[in-house]
Scaffold this motif. Structure first.
Motif, PDB file in Angstrom:
ATOM      1  N   ARG A 161       0.819  -1.212   0.000  1.00  0.00           N
ATOM      2  CA  ARG A 161       0.000   0.000   0.000  1.00  0.00           C
ATOM      3  C   ARG A 161       0.850   1.259   0.000  1.00  0.00           C
ATOM      4  O   ARG A 161       0.437   2.275  -0.543  1.00  0.00           O
ATOM      5  CB  ARG A 161      -0.952  -0.008   1.195  1.00  0.00           C
ATOM      6  CG  ARG A 161      -2.137  -0.895   0.961  1.00  0.00           C
ATOM      7  CD  ARG A 161      -3.158  -0.716   2.032  1.00  0.00           C
ATOM      8  NE  ARG A 161      -2.745  -1.267   3.293  1.00  0.00           N
ATOM      9  CZ  ARG A 161      -3.041  -2.506   3.710  1.00  0.00           C
ATOM     10  NH1 ARG A 161      -3.766  -3.291   2.955  1.00  0.00           N
ATOM     11  NH2 ARG A 161      -2.617  -2.930   4.866  1.00  0.00           N
ATOM     12  N   ILE A 162       2.022   1.189   0.607  1.00  0.00           N
ATOM     13  CA  ILE A 162       2.905   2.353   0.543  1.00  0.00           C
ATOM     14  C   ILE A 162       3.295   2.576  -0.925  1.00  0.00           C
ATOM     15  O   ILE A 162       3.181   3.687  -1.445  1.00  0.00           O
ATOM     16  CB  ILE A 162       4.152   2.162   1.429  1.00  0.00           C
ATOM     17  CG1 ILE A 162       3.733   2.145   2.903  1.00  0.00           C
ATOM     18  CG2 ILE A 162       5.176   3.276   1.178  1.00  0.00           C
ATOM     19  CD1 ILE A 162       4.849   1.773   3.866  1.00  0.00           C
ATOM     20  N   GLY A 210       0.281   3.802  -2.897  1.00  0.00           N
ATOM     21  CA  GLY A 210      -0.053   5.179  -2.521  1.00  0.00           C
ATOM     22  C   GLY A 210       0.925   6.173  -3.132  1.00  0.00           C
ATOM     23  O   GLY A 210       0.518   7.197  -3.690  1.00  0.00           O
ATOM     24  N   ILE A 211       2.219   5.850  -3.071  1.00  0.00           N
ATOM     25  CA  ILE A 211       3.235   6.739  -3.633  1.00  0.00           C
ATOM     26  C   ILE A 211       3.054   6.857  -5.150  1.00  0.00           C
ATOM     27  O   ILE A 211       3.047   7.957  -5.709  1.00  0.00           O
ATOM     28  CB  ILE A 211       4.659   6.197  -3.339  1.00  0.00           C
ATOM     29  CG1 ILE A 211       4.920   6.141  -1.834  1.00  0.00           C
ATOM     30  CG2 ILE A 211       5.717   6.999  -4.084  1.00  0.00           C
ATOM     31  CD1 ILE A 211       5.439   7.388  -1.215  1.00  0.00           C
ATOM     32  N   GLN A 261       0.408   6.200  -6.976  1.00  0.00           N
ATOM     33  CA  GLN A 261      -0.833   6.917  -7.293  1.00  0.00           C
ATOM     34  C   GLN A 261      -0.644   8.426  -7.167  1.00  0.00           C
ATOM     35  O   GLN A 261      -1.061   9.190  -8.032  1.00  0.00           O
ATOM     36  CB  GLN A 261      -1.958   6.503  -6.349  1.00  0.00           C
ATOM     37  CG  GLN A 261      -2.577   5.150  -6.671  1.00  0.00           C
ATOM     38  CD  GLN A 261      -3.767   4.868  -5.755  1.00  0.00           C
ATOM     39  OE1 GLN A 261      -4.213   5.719  -4.997  1.00  0.00           O
ATOM     40  NE2 GLN A 261      -4.284   3.663  -5.829  1.00  0.00           N
ATOM     41  N   GLY A 262      -0.014   8.842  -6.057  1.00  0.00           N
ATOM     42  CA  GLY A 262       0.188  10.280  -5.828  1.00  0.00           C
ATOM     43  C   GLY A 262       1.057  10.894  -6.913  1.00  0.00           C
ATOM     44  O   GLY A 262       0.747  11.967  -7.444  1.00  0.00           O
ATOM     45  N   LEU A 263       2.148  10.214  -7.260  1.00  0.00           N
ATOM     46  CA  LEU A 263       3.042  10.728  -8.305  1.00  0.00           C
ATOM     47  C   LEU A 263       2.322  10.771  -9.657  1.00  0.00           C
ATOM     48  O   LEU A 263       2.345  11.792 -10.354  1.00  0.00           O
ATOM     49  CB  LEU A 263       4.289   9.838  -8.429  1.00  0.00           C
ATOM     50  CG  LEU A 263       5.322   9.901  -7.291  1.00  0.00           C
ATOM     51  CD1 LEU A 263       6.395   8.833  -7.499  1.00  0.00           C
ATOM     52  CD2 LEU A 263       5.950  11.286  -7.215  1.00  0.00           C
ATOM     53  N   ALA A 317      -5.572   5.840 -10.838  1.00  0.00           N
ATOM     54  CA  ALA A 317      -6.578   5.310  -9.901  1.00  0.00           C
ATOM     55  C   ALA A 317      -6.675   3.788  -9.970  1.00  0.00           C
ATOM     56  O   ALA A 317      -7.104   3.143  -9.012  1.00  0.00           O
ATOM     57  CB  ALA A 317      -7.943   5.935 -10.181  1.00  0.00           C
ATOM     58  N   GLN A 348      -3.506  -0.545  -8.212  1.00  0.00           N
ATOM     59  CA  GLN A 348      -3.920  -1.155  -6.941  1.00  0.00           C
ATOM     60  C   GLN A 348      -3.007  -2.326  -6.582  1.00  0.00           C
ATOM     61  O   GLN A 348      -2.503  -3.016  -7.464  1.00  0.00           O
ATOM     62  CB  GLN A 348      -5.363  -1.655  -7.047  1.00  0.00           C
ATOM     63  CG  GLN A 348      -6.387  -0.538  -7.202  1.00  0.00           C
ATOM     64  CD  GLN A 348      -6.501   0.328  -5.962  1.00  0.00           C
ATOM     65  OE1 GLN A 348      -6.325  -0.139  -4.839  1.00  0.00           O
ATOM     66  NE2 GLN A 348      -6.775   1.614  -6.151  1.00  0.00           N
ATOM     67  N   PRO A 349      -2.831  -2.563  -5.296  1.00  0.00           N
ATOM     68  CA  PRO A 349      -2.050  -3.729  -4.867  1.00  0.00           C
ATOM     69  C   PRO A 349      -2.754  -5.032  -5.262  1.00  0.00           C
ATOM     70  O   PRO A 349      -3.977  -5.064  -5.393  1.00  0.00           O
ATOM     71  CB  PRO A 349      -2.033  -3.613  -3.340  1.00  0.00           C
ATOM     72  CG  PRO A 349      -2.470  -2.230  -3.010  1.00  0.00           C
ATOM     73  CD  PRO A 349      -3.334  -1.786  -4.147  1.00  0.00           C
ATOM     74  N   VAL A 377      -6.956   2.791  -0.117  1.00  0.00           N
ATOM     75  CA  VAL A 377      -6.175   2.824  -1.377  1.00  0.00           C
ATOM     76  C   VAL A 377      -7.096   2.874  -2.595  1.00  0.00           C
ATOM     77  O   VAL A 377      -6.731   3.394  -3.635  1.00  0.00           O
ATOM     78  CB  VAL A 377      -5.282   1.572  -1.560  1.00  0.00           C
ATOM     79  CG1 VAL A 377      -4.184   1.834  -2.561  1.00  0.00           C
ATOM     80  CG2 VAL A 377      -4.688   1.124  -0.270  1.00  0.00           C
ATOM     81  N   LEU A 424      -7.954   8.421  -4.382  1.00  0.00           N
ATOM     82  CA  LEU A 424      -7.752   9.169  -5.623  1.00  0.00           C
ATOM     83  C   LEU A 424      -9.081   9.596  -6.265  1.00  0.00           C
ATOM     84  O   LEU A 424      -9.241  10.772  -6.613  1.00  0.00           O
ATOM     85  CB  LEU A 424      -6.880   8.350  -6.573  1.00  0.00           C
ATOM     86  CG  LEU A 424      -6.132   9.138  -7.649  1.00  0.00           C
ATOM     87  CD1 LEU A 424      -4.944   8.352  -8.147  1.00  0.00           C
ATOM     88  CD2 LEU A 424      -7.019   9.529  -8.793  1.00  0.00           C
ATOM     89  N   VAL A 480      -1.484   4.979   4.226  1.00  0.00           N
ATOM     90  CA  VAL A 480      -2.045   5.138   2.882  1.00  0.00           C
ATOM     91  C   VAL A 480      -2.188   6.622   2.553  1.00  0.00           C
ATOM     92  O   VAL A 480      -1.694   7.101   1.530  1.00  0.00           O
ATOM     93  CB  VAL A 480      -3.412   4.434   2.761  1.00  0.00           C
ATOM     94  CG1 VAL A 480      -4.062   4.761   1.426  1.00  0.00           C
ATOM     95  CG2 VAL A 480      -3.255   2.928   2.907  1.00  0.00           C
ATOM     96  N   SER A 490       1.372   8.392   2.401  1.00  0.00           N
ATOM     97  CA  SER A 490       2.168   8.081   1.210  1.00  0.00           C
ATOM     98  C   SER A 490       1.621   8.833   0.000  1.00  0.00           C
ATOM     99  O   SER A 490       2.373   9.458  -0.761  1.00  0.00           O
ATOM    100  CB  SER A 490       2.137   6.575   0.914  1.00  0.00           C
ATOM    101  OG  SER A 490       2.668   5.861   2.008  1.00  0.00           O
ATOM    102  N   PHE A 491       0.328   8.756  -0.153  1.00  0.00           N
ATOM    103  CA  PHE A 491      -0.310   9.427  -1.287  1.00  0.00           C
ATOM    104  C   PHE A 491      -0.074  10.939  -1.219  1.00  0.00           C
ATOM    105  O   PHE A 491       0.307  11.574  -2.208  1.00  0.00           O
ATOM    106  CB  PHE A 491      -1.809   9.108  -1.272  1.00  0.00           C
ATOM    107  CG  PHE A 491      -2.589   9.739  -2.377  1.00  0.00           C
ATOM    108  CD1 PHE A 491      -2.589   9.187  -3.645  1.00  0.00           C
ATOM    109  CD2 PHE A 491      -3.321  10.892  -2.150  1.00  0.00           C
ATOM    110  CE1 PHE A 491      -3.312   9.782  -4.678  1.00  0.00           C
ATOM    111  CE2 PHE A 491      -4.045  11.487  -3.174  1.00  0.00           C
ATOM    112  CZ  PHE A 491      -4.045  10.932  -4.441  1.00  0.00           C
ATOM    113  N   ALA A 528       3.627  11.942  -2.000  1.00  0.00           N
ATOM    114  CA  ALA A 528       3.978  11.791  -3.412  1.00  0.00           C
ATOM    115  C   ALA A 528       3.276  12.844  -4.259  1.00  0.00           C
ATOM    116  O   ALA A 528       3.879  13.421  -5.175  1.00  0.00           O
ATOM    117  CB  ALA A 528       3.613  10.386  -3.895  1.00  0.00           C
ATOM    118  N   LEU A 529       2.024  13.112  -3.943  1.00  0.00           N
ATOM    119  CA  LEU A 529       1.288  14.126  -4.703  1.00  0.00           C
ATOM    120  C   LEU A 529       1.935  15.502  -4.523  1.00  0.00           C
ATOM    121  O   LEU A 529       2.107  16.252  -5.482  1.00  0.00           O
ATOM    122  CB  LEU A 529      -0.181  14.138  -4.260  1.00  0.00           C
ATOM    123  CG  LEU A 529      -1.109  15.086  -5.005  1.00  0.00           C
ATOM    124  CD1 LEU A 529      -1.102  14.817  -6.510  1.00  0.00           C
ATOM    125  CD2 LEU A 529      -2.545  14.967  -4.469  1.00  0.00           C
ATOM    126  N   ALA A 550       5.054  15.663  -6.561  1.00  0.00           N
ATOM    127  CA  ALA A 550       4.750  15.822  -7.988  1.00  0.00           C
ATOM    128  C   ALA A 550       4.328  17.257  -8.297  1.00  0.00           C
ATOM    129  O   ALA A 550       4.675  17.799  -9.338  1.00  0.00           O
ATOM    130  CB  ALA A 550       3.659  14.843  -8.408  1.00  0.00           C
TER     131      ALA A 550
END
Ligand SMILES: Nc1ncnc2c1ncn2[C@@H]1O[C@H](COP(=O)(O)OP(=O)(O)OP(=O)(O)O)[C@@H](O)[C@H]1O
Ligand SMILES: [Mg+2]
Lengths: 229, 354
Positions: A72-73, A76-77, A79-81, A210, A213-214, B52, B56, B90, B93-94, B97-98, B101
């Protein structure tokens, strides 16, 4: 193409860049330190290559199986990037990445086993050829005594990869006998993920952030439902 | 400053966009309550898995409702704790990273400070100083608040939180999870006075709470009714009312004491249980009698939500506080350890630089 890959599915924390086929990788043994190390490692790797995040074409990650929290880390990373940069994602199996790590210089069939705790293993069988990793069967989680190997050509030898092979004594004799050579220490790396992701990218397998997913494999843990539900 | 707020500490995924000039622009929430209801409580692994999936899409929803895109986000706030560690990771981390970015600052905020400041999103926000009653699923605390990050704990529960007591009483009354709203609804049909429950720890000085005795009392009452054949829907409602009344009056008595001790005239009530109508009625009457004022968040911002995180984060981010590269996920974190707004924080609120 420029691709950033990361893996936090096991004890290691690794990030890699794939710059048109050239891999630049950083790996740290960082049990339970992923949330401290992953962002600095990404920042540093990009800095070393004089890249800005916006220069990346795609993001890749070890999508599992592995430690649930680690998966999930990574998800999550990534997805955010990917969401922040407006770039697509390439999820890569951590079993397939381990197969590549084990057989990079030495093509052939490989059976990857991770210890899944609760007396089970995560299991995947692959054929590695010319840097490509072909799954032979669907990945699964099961007790070691229920494992089996798919049939392969008679003169080929299986290679066992991953710490799940420590449970060899509990595997069926036929499986153990077929897999004489073992690389217990093989683990997924961001470098292998970056290579596999490049192939997936060329095959058009990129997905939206989106959808990144894991893949846990273990979906039915003994969570006790209320009576009647 | 426009802040995207992300909440994922327990069983709701919340996202919101708050603008320091224009106020709350939009918010969205996905509650996992229905999923956990099958298990009679929150299953941490399932909660993390759902965050997760939902985070988003909720961000996209919040931006599209505000008719804005990511380029209009100036900073990101996420819940760093307290809460379920896997769920917190969760969101953290999101968020990190967001922010990386988008090249904007990011800050991990304190979930209870979020609850505490949620009434600031209302048209008539309270002024400092005030006494806050934090009543949620995991906390029952009285806090003197002199400003953001200037908190003195006056008293807290020595055992169960008030919300937790509601949830456990709900199970005994054969209601679903989460129990608070269902106990409250059932209590509306109750006849006052049929059962009288104790008001724990009100017979002695001090501002501590204890709700586990009330839980035992409820169980004994339920068992007695089942044994003597008087167990019926009416009996359940009567017990629900007696339980709710006991909790509400206990909270009210302690609030009155805390206000007396601190000389404050303003009371802020926050957290999931502050949505309880009976509690609001009793506290409003009590404050009216002493010409004091009481403040709440709107009911949807009493329970977990992204708006309170965006708001709390915005205050601190505007003051220059931010995380470094470390993603914070802090399961236990006393709110009184938070730094004040003027502390230098460049590596998160857990480790002020001076
Ligand atoms: N109307 C109500 N009456 C009583 N209790 C309520 C009501 N509405 C919600 N609650 C209770 O509020 C709690 C949920 O609140 P909240 O979401 O703030 O808690 P949490 O996030 O689980 O815990 P914490 O914020 O302490 O970490 C539950 O215990 C629920 O039963
Ligand atoms: Mg809460």
């Amino acid at each position: 193409m420029k691709l950033l890959a990361l893996d936090t599915t096991a004890e290691g924390c690794s990030v890699a860049l794939n710059l048109d086929g050239q891999i630049i990788e950083q790996f740290e043994n960082a049990p339970r330190m992923h949330t401290r190390r992953i962002m600095p490692m990404i920042r540093e790797l990009l800095r070393q290559s004089a890249l800005k995040p916006a220069d990346l074409d795609a993001l890749a990650f070890g999508r599992g199986p592995g430690s649930f929290t680690g998966l999930r880390i990574a998800a999550g990373i990534v997805q955010g990037l990917a969401y922040g940069l407006g770039k697509p994602v390439l999820p890569v199996s951590s079993l397939a990445a381990t197969a590549l790590v084990a057989r990079e210089q030495n093509p052939g069939p490989v059976a990857v086993a991770f210890d899944a705790r609760m007396a089970e293993v995560y299991w995947g069988t692959f054929r590695v050829e010319e840097g490509r990793v072909q799954p032979l069967e669907e990945e699964r989680v099961c007790p070691p005594d229920r494992l089996s190997l798919p049939t392969i050509g008679g003169d080929e030898r299986w290679l066992g990869a991953g710490a799940g092979w420590l449970l060899c004594d509990e595997m069926p004799k036929s499986v153990c006998d077929a897999v004489t050579e073992r690389l217990l220490e093989a683990i997924p790396t961001a470098g292998a993920i970056a290579l596999l992701a490049q192939q997936a990218w060329l095959e058009g397998a990129a997905i939206d952030a989106a959808q990144a997913q894991p893949v846990y494999l273990r979906d039915e843990v003994a969570w006790q439902k209320m009576p009647g539900r | 400053m426009r802040v995207l707020g992300i909440e994922s500490s327990c069983d709701e995924t919340g996202v919101a966009l708050y603008d320091s000039e224009r106020g709350l622009l939009s918010h969205a929430l996905f509650s996992q309550v229905a999923m956990h209801a099958d298990y009679g409580g929150v299953v941490p692994e399932l909660a993390s898995r759902d965050h997760v999936r939902k985070l988003l899409p909720l961000c996209e929803e919040v931006l599209s409702r505000a008719e804005l895109d990511l380029s209009s986000v100036d900073a990101i706030a996420y819940t760093a704790g307290p809460g379920l560690i896997g769920a917190l990771m969760v969101g953290g981390s999101f968020a990190h990273a967001l922010a990386f970015a988008l090249d904007v600052p990011v800050l991990g905020v304190h979930h209870m400070e979020g609850h505490l400041l949620a009434p600031m999103l209302e048209p008539q926000p309270p002024e400092f100083p005030f006494v806050a009653l934090l009543v949620s699923g995991g906390h029952t605390q009285l806090v003197k608040v002199d400003g953001i990050g200037r908190y003195t704990l006056l008293g807290e529960s020595v055992d169960d939180a008030a919300g937790e007591a509601f949830d456990k009483a709900a199970k005994m009354l054969e209601l679903g999870y989460p129990g608070g709203p269902q106990v409250a609804a059932l209590a509306e049909q109750g006849v006052p006075g049929r059962f009288v429950f104790p008001r724990p720890m009100t017979d002695r000085p001090g501002l501590a709470f204890s709700f586990s005795g009330l839980k035992t009392f409820t169980l004994n009452t339920v068992n007695a009714a089942k044994a003597d054949g008087s167990w019926s829907d009416q009996t359940r409602a009567d017990i629900a009312l007696a339980f709710e009344t006991a909790v509400v009056e206990t909270l009210a008595i302690k609030c009155r004491r805390a206000l007396q001790e601190t000389g404050c005239r303003r009371l802020v009530v926050a957290g999931g249980v502050s949505a309880n109508r009976h509690l609001r009625k009793v506290l409003s009457e009590q404050m009216g009698k002493v010409q004091g004022e009481v403040f709440y968040a709107r009911p949807e911002f009493c329970t977990d939500n992204g708006a309170m995180i965006a708001y709390a984060g915005c205050q601190r981010l505007q003051a220059g506080q931010r995380d470094g590269d470390r993603i914070w996920a802090v399961p236990r974190w006393p709110m009184a350890e938070l730094p004040p707004l003027d502390a230098l924080c460049e590596d998160g609120l857990r480790e002020p630089s001076n």
